[in-house]
Design an enzyme around this catalytic site. Structure first.
Site, mmCIF file in Angstrom:
data_model
loop_
_atom_site.group_PDB
_atom_site.id
_atom_site.type_symbol
_atom_site.label_atom_id
_atom_site.label_comp_id
_atom_site.label_asym_id
_atom_site.label_seq_id
_atom_site.Cartn_x
_atom_site.Cartn_y
_atom_site.Cartn_z
ATOM 1 C CE LYS A 77 5.341 -21.214 31.980
ATOM 2 N NZ LYS A 77 6.674 -20.655 31.665
ATOM 3 C CB SER A 152 7.374 -20.915 27.828
ATOM 4 O OG SER A 152 7.863 -20.747 29.141
ATOM 5 C CB SER A 176 9.711 -18.228 29.813
ATOM 6 O OG SER A 176 9.959 -18.975 28.655
HETATM 7 N N1 GLN Z 1 12.437 -18.834 24.780
HETATM 8 C C1 GLN Z 1 13.406 -19.559 25.539
HETATM 9 C C2 GLN Z 1 13.441 -20.996 25.100
HETATM 10 O O1 GLN Z 1 12.648 -21.350 24.269
HETATM 11 C C3 GLN Z 1 13.146 -19.412 26.999
HETATM 12 C C4 GLN Z 1 12.202 -20.387 27.565
HETATM 13 C C5 GLN Z 1 11.993 -20.193 29.028
HETATM 14 O O2 GLN Z 1 12.465 -19.214 29.604
HETATM 15 N N2 GLN Z 1 11.305 -21.129 29.632
HETATM 16 O O3 GLN Z 1 14.238 -21.762 25.568
#
Ligand code: GLN
Length: 477
Positions: A77, A152, A176
């Site tokens: 990632k 994400s 995410s």
């Molecule tokens: N969807 C969550 C957010 O937007 C989690 C993001 C993440 O885990 N990096 O904060």
């Protein structure tokens, strides 16, 4: 070769010399070239370098120097620093940033023989649930290209789901890894906070961020976890193995299940979650009804804390120390303002503004302190719960993948995280496993364990997949 061989299967093929590392890497590079224009899961791939590493791996394999990942291509990632490679976090502000060192998990993977395949797309600075906030454009879900892959770590999930990489790393601050795993029909594992080093992982919200993996199977997640984990003195929150000796869980397990969690979900999802519960029951485990913390309150706590920490962490991107700088500017103040205005996308700006407000005294309310109190309550509730049960079973997402541009309101989007964020607030290990399909779209279930019981969560996930075949279904591109 079948496009969807697990890491375990690939290791067998390599060890038995039925395929070479070069052939394996060529196979994935070829698929990326063929399909990734449609999916957009990778943001950088350097085929020549991948093949040069594969050649070295082949020499090792010939000499019988086989480590856990020798010859296996692995996508990273774009949140992880890989020495000499662009590490942009999919933000314009870091578009030209080249990492000067390897993140610890990247180093651990390469020391185990893993071959760096390329960087995967993600929501800008890991803020998002749909992978639509990337400066490199949205990722598309391989099951339906009009839909999002989740976020994400959407690029990593889509790459594994599309058979473009056998394994990919991810990061999970509020879901995410598990949420895109659910949307893309792959296995997403978020370990206990502290078991994988955060050194070299660009920070979003440091008290919640945790590295992990997206894989085709839970067995592969376990293999990757073994390689990636370990105490790292360069991360002050890294946990030493001697501090978390726990007795392994004994079969049969007591699994907590909360009917109230399913209350506002579509009957299709409920059916999939209940089927997962039935499978675990058939494996001999016992279920008890439990009450879990109010998901919306946990969500409130998460969004206040994560925005506040992000506001502080992302202050370093100021045009002086990292990445790009706006030009020309008349004053230093203008340089900061222009650099940050041009460099960050809308969602990141929204969160930084909110976070700065939450942290400021001017708000009159002590938002962060209140959010921390809520966090403590969620934590205490889970501690109590785990006196009663070994594992908690919960949905991973309230729906299958939604359409691109379907969610306009950011708070609606935030509500999609309600099943995943409590786990991060408490630092628990959790895995999302494919457990069904709804109109041809995959959906996942979560197994959540007590802190430091990562191996138990993984073992249960492996036995779940020995009884189900959802993880063996793949999209056609
Ligand atoms: N969807 C969550 C957010 O937007 C989690 C993001 C993440 O885990 N990096 O904060």
């Amino acid at each position: 070769m079948d496009s969807f061989q697990s890491l375990t299967q690939l290791r067998n093929l390599l060890e038995r010399k039925q395929i070479s590392a070069t052939e394996l890497c060529e196979f994935y590079l070829d698929r990326i070239a063929r399909y990734d224009q449609r999916v957009n899961s990778f943001v950088s791939v350097e085929p020549d370098e991948v093949l040069a590493h594969a050649k070295m791996a082949d020499q090792d394999l010939r000499k019988g120097n086989c480590k856990e990942l020798t010859g296996i291509p692995i996508a990273q990632k774009d949140v992880f620093c890989v020495r000499g490679k662009p590490t942009s976090c999919c933000s314009n502000i870091l578009r030209s940033f080249i990492a000067p060192y390897d993140a610890t998990i990247v180093k651990n993977i390469s020391q185990a023989g893993g071959i760096y395949l390329g960087k995967t797309n993600m929501d800008e600075f890991a803020m998002g649930t749909s992978n639509q906030t990337s400066a490199w454009g949205p990722v598309r879900n391989p099951w339906d290209l009009d839909r999002v892959p989740g976020g994400s770590s959407g690029g990593s999930a889509a790459a594994v789901a599309a058979g473009l990489s056998p394994v990919a790393t991810g990061s999970d601050t509020g879901g995410s890894i598990r949420q895109p795993a659910s949307f893309c029909g792959v296995t997403g594992f978020k370990p206990t906070y502290g078991r994988l080093s955060r050194y070299g992982m660009v920070a979003f919200a440091s008290s919640l961020d945790q590295a992990g993996t997206l894989t085709l199977t839970a067995q592969d997640a376990a293999t990757m976890f073994d390689v990636m984990q370990g105490y790292d003195p360069q991360d002050a929150t890294s946990v030493s193995a001697s501090n978390f000796e726990r007795n392994r869980m004994q079969h049969p397990l007591t699994i907590g299940y909360s009917g109230s969690l399913l209350q506002d979900l579509d009957s299709d999802i409920v059916r999939c979650i209940e089927a997962a519960r039935d499978t675990l029951e058939q494996l001999g485990h016992n279920f008890v009804d439990v009450e879990v913390f109010d998901q919306d309150l946990a969500l409130t706590s998460y969004y206040i804390i994560s925005c506040a920490e992000a506001s502080s962490n992302l202050a370093r991107f100021d045009g002086v120390r990292y990445g790009s700088r706006a030009n020309p500017v008349a004053t230093i103040q203008e340089m900061y303002e222009e650099t940050r205005s041009q460099g960050f996308g809308d969602e990141v700006k929204r969160r930084l503004l909110a976070g700065t407000y939450f942290l400021s005294n001017n708000s009159g309310e002590n938002y962060v302190q209140k959010a921390q109190k809520l966090r403590r309550m969620v934590h205490d509730l889970y501690e109590k719960l785990f006196e009663q049960v070994d594992i908690v079973l919960a949905p991973a997402t309230p729906s299958p993948a939604f359409r691109l541009n379907e969610q306009h309101d950011s708070t609606d989007m935030y509500r999609h995280d309600r099943f995943t964020v409590p786990v991060n607030l408490c630092g628990l290990p959790a895995i999302s496993l494919p457990c069904g399909q709804i109109n041809g779209l995959p959906i996942g279930v979560q197994l959540i364990g007590p802190k430091y019981c990562d191996e138990d969560v993984l073992n249960l996930a492996v036995s779940f997949q020995s009884e189900t075949s959802w993880h063996l279904d793949h999209p056609e591109l």
